[in-house]
Motif scaffolding. Sequence first.
Motif, PDB file in Angstrom:
ATOM      1  N   ALA A  23       4.179  10.315  -0.314  1.00 41.52           N
ATOM      2  CA  ALA A  23       5.098  10.485   0.801  1.00 41.52           C
ATOM      3  C   ALA A  23       4.312  10.857   2.050  1.00 41.52           C
ATOM      4  N   ALA A  24       4.541  10.118   3.119  1.00 44.00           N
ATOM      5  CA  ALA A  24       3.848  10.358   4.379  1.00 44.00           C
ATOM      6  C   ALA A  24       4.788  10.946   5.406  1.00 44.00           C
ATOM      7  N   SER A  70       2.777  -0.969  -3.784  1.00 49.60           N
ATOM      8  CA  SER A  70       3.939  -1.369  -2.992  1.00 49.60           C
ATOM      9  C   SER A  70       4.303  -0.231  -2.040  1.00 49.60           C
ATOM     10  N   ARG A  71       5.218  -0.508  -1.155  1.00 54.88           N
ATOM     11  CA  ARG A  71       5.664   0.490  -0.187  1.00 54.88           C
ATOM     12  C   ARG A  71       7.141   0.258   0.099  1.00 54.88           C
ATOM     13  N   ASP A  72       7.773   1.274   0.688  1.00 55.22           N
ATOM     14  CA  ASP A  72       9.177   1.101   1.062  1.00 55.22           C
ATOM     15  C   ASP A  72       9.265   0.427   2.426  1.00 55.22           C
ATOM     16  N   ASN A  73      10.465  -0.004   2.790  1.00 64.85           N
ATOM     17  CA  ASN A  73      10.635  -0.742   4.049  1.00 64.85           C
ATOM     18  C   ASN A  73      10.293   0.117   5.270  1.00 64.85           C
ATOM     19  N   ALA A  74      10.534   1.404   5.167  1.00 64.33           N
ATOM     20  CA  ALA A  74      10.228   2.291   6.293  1.00 64.33           C
ATOM     21  C   ALA A  74       8.741   2.606   6.382  1.00 64.33           C
ATOM     22  N   LYS A  75       7.992   2.226   5.332  1.00 59.55           N
ATOM     23  CA  LYS A  75       6.540   2.446   5.278  1.00 59.55           C
ATOM     24  C   LYS A  75       6.184   3.928   5.324  1.00 59.55           C
ATOM     25  N   THR A  76       7.089   4.738   4.768  1.00 56.87           N
ATOM     26  CA  THR A  76       6.773   6.158   4.640  1.00 56.87           C
ATOM     27  C   THR A  76       6.409   6.518   3.205  1.00 56.87           C
ATOM     28  N   GLN A  77       6.727   5.617   2.271  1.00 53.60           N
ATOM     29  CA  GLN A  77       6.436   5.843   0.869  1.00 53.60           C
ATOM     30  C   GLN A  77       5.506   4.752   0.362  1.00 53.60           C
ATOM     31  N   LEU A  78       4.484   5.179  -0.352  1.00 54.33           N
ATOM     32  CA  LEU A  78       3.552   4.258  -0.975  1.00 54.33           C
ATOM     33  C   LEU A  78       3.617   4.487  -2.479  1.00 54.33           C
ATOM     34  N   TYR A  79       3.572   3.389  -3.242  1.00 50.35           N
ATOM     35  CA  TYR A  79       3.698   3.491  -4.689  1.00 50.35           C
ATOM     36  C   TYR A  79       2.525   2.791  -5.379  1.00 50.35           C
ATOM     37  N   LEU A  80       2.278   3.246  -6.596  1.00 51.76           N
ATOM     38  CA  LEU A  80       1.312   2.570  -7.447  1.00 51.76           C
ATOM     39  C   LEU A  80       1.888   2.527  -8.854  1.00 51.76           C
ATOM     40  N   GLN A  81       2.299   1.337  -9.279  1.00 51.41           N
ATOM     41  CA  GLN A  81       2.777   1.151 -10.646  1.00 51.41           C
ATOM     42  C   GLN A  81       1.566   0.835 -11.516  1.00 51.41           C
ATOM     43  N   MET A  82       1.349   1.663 -12.518  1.00 50.13           N
ATOM     44  CA  MET A  82       0.183   1.502 -13.381  1.00 50.13           C
ATOM     45  C   MET A  82       0.655   1.204 -14.800  1.00 50.13           C
ATOM     46  N   ASN A  83       0.319   0.027 -15.280  1.00 49.95           N
ATOM     47  CA  ASN A  83       0.687  -0.402 -16.629  1.00 49.95           C
ATOM     48  C   ASN A  83      -0.569  -0.595 -17.468  1.00 49.95           C
ATOM     49  N   SER A  84      -0.370  -0.649 -18.775  1.00 48.28           N
ATOM     50  CA  SER A  84      -1.477  -0.871 -19.722  1.00 48.28           C
ATOM     51  C   SER A  84      -2.634   0.081 -19.429  1.00 48.28           C
ATOM     52  N   LEU A  85      -2.309   1.334 -19.268  1.00 51.69           N
ATOM     53  CA  LEU A  85      -3.323   2.319 -18.908  1.00 51.69           C
ATOM     54  C   LEU A  85      -4.358   2.493 -20.006  1.00 51.69           C
ATOM     55  N   LYS A  86      -5.592   2.739 -19.579  1.00 51.58           N
ATOM     56  CA  LYS A  86      -6.721   2.904 -20.475  1.00 51.58           C
ATOM     57  C   LYS A  86      -7.345   4.293 -20.248  1.00 51.58           C
ATOM     58  N   PRO A  87      -8.044   4.814 -21.223  1.00 51.46           N
ATOM     59  CA  PRO A  87      -8.707   6.106 -21.021  1.00 51.46           C
ATOM     60  C   PRO A  87      -9.623   6.120 -19.799  1.00 51.46           C
ATOM     61  N   GLU A  88     -10.246   4.999 -19.487  1.00 48.15           N
ATOM     62  CA  GLU A  88     -11.134   4.947 -18.322  1.00 48.15           C
ATOM     63  C   GLU A  88     -10.396   4.976 -16.996  1.00 48.15           C
ATOM     64  N   ASP A  89      -9.060   4.936 -17.038  1.00 46.79           N
ATOM     65  CA  ASP A  89      -8.275   5.115 -15.807  1.00 46.79           C
ATOM     66  C   ASP A  89      -8.082   6.594 -15.484  1.00 46.79           C
ATOM     67  N   THR A  90      -8.515   7.470 -16.358  1.00 46.02           N
ATOM     68  CA  THR A  90      -8.395   8.901 -16.123  1.00 46.02           C
ATOM     69  C   THR A  90      -9.164   9.301 -14.875  1.00 46.02           C
ATOM     70  N   ALA A  91      -8.469   9.937 -13.937  1.00 39.75           N
ATOM     71  CA  ALA A  91      -9.071  10.308 -12.656  1.00 39.75           C
ATOM     72  C   ALA A  91      -8.044  11.068 -11.826  1.00 39.75           C
ATOM     73  N   VAL A  92      -8.511  11.609 -10.728  1.00 30.07           N
ATOM     74  CA  VAL A  92      -7.598  12.097  -9.695  1.00 30.07           C
ATOM     75  C   VAL A  92      -7.339  10.934  -8.753  1.00 30.07           C
ATOM     76  N   TYR A  93      -6.080  10.661  -8.511  1.00 24.50           N
ATOM     77  CA  TYR A  93      -5.683   9.537  -7.663  1.00 24.50           C
ATOM     78  C   TYR A  93      -5.251  10.068  -6.300  1.00 24.50           C
ATOM     79  N   TYR A  94      -5.819   9.455  -5.261  1.00 22.03           N
ATOM     80  CA  TYR A  94      -5.581   9.883  -3.894  1.00 22.03           C
ATOM     81  C   TYR A  94      -4.913   8.779  -3.081  1.00 22.03           C
ATOM     82  N   CYS A  95      -4.039   9.181  -2.221  1.00 25.79           N
ATOM     83  CA  CYS A  95      -3.414   8.302  -1.245  1.00 25.79           C
ATOM     84  C   CYS A  95      -4.205   8.415   0.062  1.00 25.79           C
ATOM     85  N   ARG A  96      -4.389   7.313   0.716  1.00 25.20           N
ATOM     86  CA  ARG A  96      -5.106   7.284   1.996  1.00 25.20           C
ATOM     87  C   ARG A  96      -4.320   6.442   2.974  1.00 25.20           C
TER      88      ARG A  96
END
Length: 115
Positions: A23-24, A70-96
């Motif tokens: 959320a921005a 993806s993002r919402d139409n107002a461009k205030t929300q950013l999303y990340l849908q993550m499927n088929s997750l693997k152990p190597e996806d383990t991390a801290v995820y940051y929005c920029r």
Amino acid sequence: QVQLVESGGGLVQSGGSLRLSCAASGSISSFDAMGWYRQAPGKDRELVAFINSGGSVNYGDSVKGRFTISRDNAKTQLYLQMNSLKPEDTAVYYCRRFVGLKNYWGRGTQVTVSS
């Protein structure tokens, strides 16, 4: 100033899914580009997914076909849908968010994928 707050992280089993949100607020614009990055312990921060002001997207090679930005139409929300997750996806995820000549980071949300 721009504030970014990530949410949606957690613990998931290998093969599972999570949806991250960012959320921005503040001095944001509909022309801003946005992205998701991640940093695993002992590793450099890396690009996960990026969306520019026109809606074009890019993905890191390791997540192509599994993650969707993806993002919402107002461009205030950013999303990340993550499927088929693997152990190597383990991390801290940051929005920029890129606002004019400046860029801003959120504080991150932890994603842990168990095998």
